[in-house]
Write an enzyme that holds these catalytic residues in place. Structure first.
Site, PDB file in Angstrom:
ATOM      1  N   LYS A   1       0.913  -1.306  -0.015  1.00 43.92           N
ATOM      2  CA  LYS A   1       0.144   0.018  -0.003  1.00 43.92           C
ATOM      3  C   LYS A   1       0.926   1.234  -0.033  1.00 43.92           C
ATOM      4  O   LYS A   1       1.930   1.234   0.666  1.00 43.92           O
ATOM      5  CB  LYS A   1      -0.935   0.017   1.315  1.00 43.92           C
ATOM      6  CG  LYS A   1      -1.911   1.086   1.397  1.00 43.92           C
ATOM      7  CD  LYS A   1      -2.817   0.993   2.500  1.00 43.92           C
ATOM      8  CE  LYS A   1      -3.888   2.136   2.614  1.00 43.92           C
ATOM      9  NZ  LYS A   1      -4.769   1.878   3.810  1.00 43.92           N
TER      10      LYS A   1
ATOM     11  N   SER B   1      -9.862   2.000   2.673  1.00 50.73           N
ATOM     12  CA  SER B   1      -8.885   2.713   2.022  1.00 50.73           C
ATOM     13  C   SER B   1      -7.744   1.954   1.204  1.00 50.73           C
ATOM     14  O   SER B   1      -7.383   2.367   0.289  1.00 50.73           O
ATOM     15  CB  SER B   1      -8.225   3.805   2.787  1.00 50.73           C
ATOM     16  OG  SER B   1      -7.338   3.014   3.580  1.00 50.73           O
TER      17      SER B   1
ATOM     18  N   SER C   1     -10.198  -0.581   6.797  1.00 52.10           N
ATOM     19  CA  SER C   1      -9.395  -0.496   5.634  1.00 52.10           C
ATOM     20  C   SER C   1      -8.927  -1.391   5.024  1.00 52.10           C
ATOM     21  O   SER C   1      -8.223  -1.825   3.971  1.00 52.10           O
ATOM     22  CB  SER C   1      -8.582   0.845   5.568  1.00 52.10           C
ATOM     23  OG  SER C   1      -9.400   1.853   5.408  1.00 52.10           O
TER      24      SER C   1
HETATM   25  N1  GLN Z   1     -13.375   4.286   6.218  1.00 50.97           N
HETATM   26  C1  GLN Z   1     -12.682   4.734   7.256  1.00 50.97           C
HETATM   27  C2  GLN Z   1     -12.401   6.122   7.134  1.00 50.97           C
HETATM   28  O1  GLN Z   1     -12.537   6.785   6.023  1.00 50.97           O
HETATM   29  C3  GLN Z   1     -11.498   3.866   7.702  1.00 50.97           C
HETATM   30  C4  GLN Z   1     -10.351   4.077   7.034  1.00 50.97           C
HETATM   31  C5  GLN Z   1      -9.436   3.274   7.157  1.00 50.97           C
HETATM   32  O2  GLN Z   1      -9.294   2.255   8.094  1.00 50.97           O
HETATM   33  N2  GLN Z   1      -8.142   3.668   6.864  1.00 50.97           N
HETATM   34  O3  GLN Z   1     -11.854   6.811   7.915  1.00 50.97           O
END
Ligand code: GLN
Length: 488
Positions: free
Chosen positions: A75, A150, A174
């Protein structure tokens, strides 16, 4: 998937000289070349570096660890020395990391080869991979749909067979959510299990690195190499890392599995519910004992998280000021102009929204009403799990309320995007390990089964997922058009 085409066999075949690391890398680079144009899973492809690393493995001059010759995608939140590390943001579009994140360094020391850096929501803020400066990732099961976020690029790349495994991070879901939406296996370990050093910070009390692969067994191999104490991350826990892969026996007889009533309430789409019910029946058939449990503060998780995460983000992202690195606006007239224009140009809308919300909830006069209150509700949510785990060994439920949604569908409605995280946020707030395991389809789109374990019980989690995967074949299904994924 049988063990014959998993990571263990790939590494063993390379060690036996049946295939070289260079051939393995070439196979995946060729798949990236062929398919990534349609999916946009990668921000950077490191073809030359991957070939050189693979050749070094073959020549015996690289680390000859347990993952020798295994290609991986990282990532783009993990710093990789000499490679652009953008975090999905224009702010870091020009940032070449000067060092490796600990997770990256550990995987390299285990012999892994880096194929490229995965697309992601900007600064990991999002649930659909649509906030990336580099454009959305497409779901390989249907390219009109989101891959989740994400870590959408990592999940989609593994689903499409562009790499056998990929790293990701999970702050509020995410890893689990994109794994569910793309039909791959993903694990978010306990907070403190994997070092955050060199992992670009979003919400430091929640951020945790983990991985995606095609099976729990493959995740066990990758996680085993990534995890472990690191003195450079003050929240990394000094605790031995078990040999997760060696411990997999697929025996879940007598395991008590809690089914939180609140995770099966209104809002869970019918087809997803049917798939999850079937998966639980499968676990029961393998000897597990389902028990209904209560996690009474579940409905506080979304509001709690969306105060704490932006608060921490507003503080973490203060470092991007256009001075030492990152985007700098052209011709600033003074320091204020440099700061405000560099940040206005460098950050996208969602990141700006989070910074504003975060600064607001931390401001004098609102701090007690929002931030302190959120810390208190966070504790209530964590206590729910402590109570539940006094009685059960694992918790099972859905990862999301519904399968993937269409690209663009929720983009203009941040609240509906945030509500999407309702089943993944509680475990993040509590710092618990969690997984998503492929568990069926609704109209051709994957459904993920979420499994949660007590702190540091990743082994139990992986073993339950492994048992499920020995009895089912959801994780072996390939998206149409991306079927041929075996290495030569
Ligand atoms: N969807 C959540 C957010 O937008 C989690 C994102 C994540 O785990 N990085 O913050």
């Amino acid at each position: 998937m049988t063990a014959e085409n998993g990571i263990r066999s790939l590494v063993a075949r390379r060690a036996a000289g049946e295939i070289s690391a260079a051939e393995i890398a070439a196979h995946y680079l060729e798949r990236i070349e062929r398919h990534d144009g349609d999916l946009n899973t990668l921000i950077s492809v490191c073809a030359e570096r991957a070939r050189a690393q693979a050749e070094a493995v073959d020549a015996g001059t690289a680390a000859d660890g347990p993952l020798a010759g295994l290609p991986l995608i990282h990532k783009d939140i993990f710093c990789t020395e000499g490679v652009k590390t953008s975090c999905g943001s224009r702010m870091l579009d020009n940032f070449i990391a000067p060092y490796d994140a600990t997770a990256v360094a550990r995987l390299a020391a285990a012999g892994a080869v880096t194929l490229g850096k995965a697309n992601m929501d900007e600064f990991a803020m999002g649930s659909s991979n649509e906030t990336s400066y580099y454009g959305p990732v497409r779901n390989p099961w249907n390219r009109d749909y989101v891959p989740g976020g994400s870590s959408g690029g990592s999940a989609a790349a593994v689903a499409a067979g562009l790499a056998p495994a990929a790293t990701g991070t999970d702050t509020g879901g995410s890893i689990r959510q994109p794994a569910a939406l793309c039909g791959v296996t993903g694990i978010k370990p306990t907070y403190g299990r994997v070092s955050r050093y060199g992992m670009i910070a979003f919400a430091s009390s929640l951020d945790q690195g983990g991985c995606f692969a095609r099976s729990a067994e493959d995740c066990a191999h990758v996680l085993g190499a990534m995890a472990g104490f690191d003195a450079r991350d003050s929240t990394c826990v000094e605790r031995d890392v078990p040999d997760y892969a060696a411990a997999l026996d697929g025996n879940i007889r007598g395991l008590r599995i809690g089914l939180p009533k609140q995770y099966f309430a209104d809002g869970l789409e019918a087809g997803s519910r049917a798939a999850i019910d079937k998966a639980i029946a499968e676990l029961e058939g393998l000897g597990a004992e389902p028990v209904e449990i209560e996690l009474p503060h579940t409905d506080l998780a979304v509001s709690t998280y969306y105060v704490i995460a932006p608060a921490e983000a507003s503080s973490n992202l203060a470092r991007y000021d256009g001075v030492r690195y990152g985007h700098r606006c052209a011709d600033p007239v003074d320091l204020d102009d440099l700061y405000s224009r560099s940040r206005a140009e460098g950050f996208g809308r969602e990141v700006q929204r989070r910074i504003m919300v975060g600064a607001y909830v931390l401001s004098a006069g609102y701090y007690d009403a929002y931030y302190v209150k959120a810390q208190q509700t966070r504790r209530l949510i964590a206590d729910d799990f402590t109570r539940a785990f006094a009685d059960v060994d694992l918790i099972a439920g859905p990862v999301t309320q519904a399968p993937a949604f269409r690209l663009g569908e929720k983009l203009d409605d941040p609240v509906s995007m945030y509500l999407n995280d309702v089943y993944t946020l509680p475990a993040s707030l509590a710092g618990l390990p969690g997984m998503s395991v492929p568990a069926g389809f609704v109209e051709g789109l994957p459904v993920g089964l979420q499994l949660l374990a007590p702190w540091f019980e990743e082994g139990r989690l992986l073993n339950a997922a492994h048992a499920f995967q020995q009895a089912t074949d959801w994780h072996t299904r390939r998206p149409p058009g991306y079927e041929s994924q075996e290495t030569p």
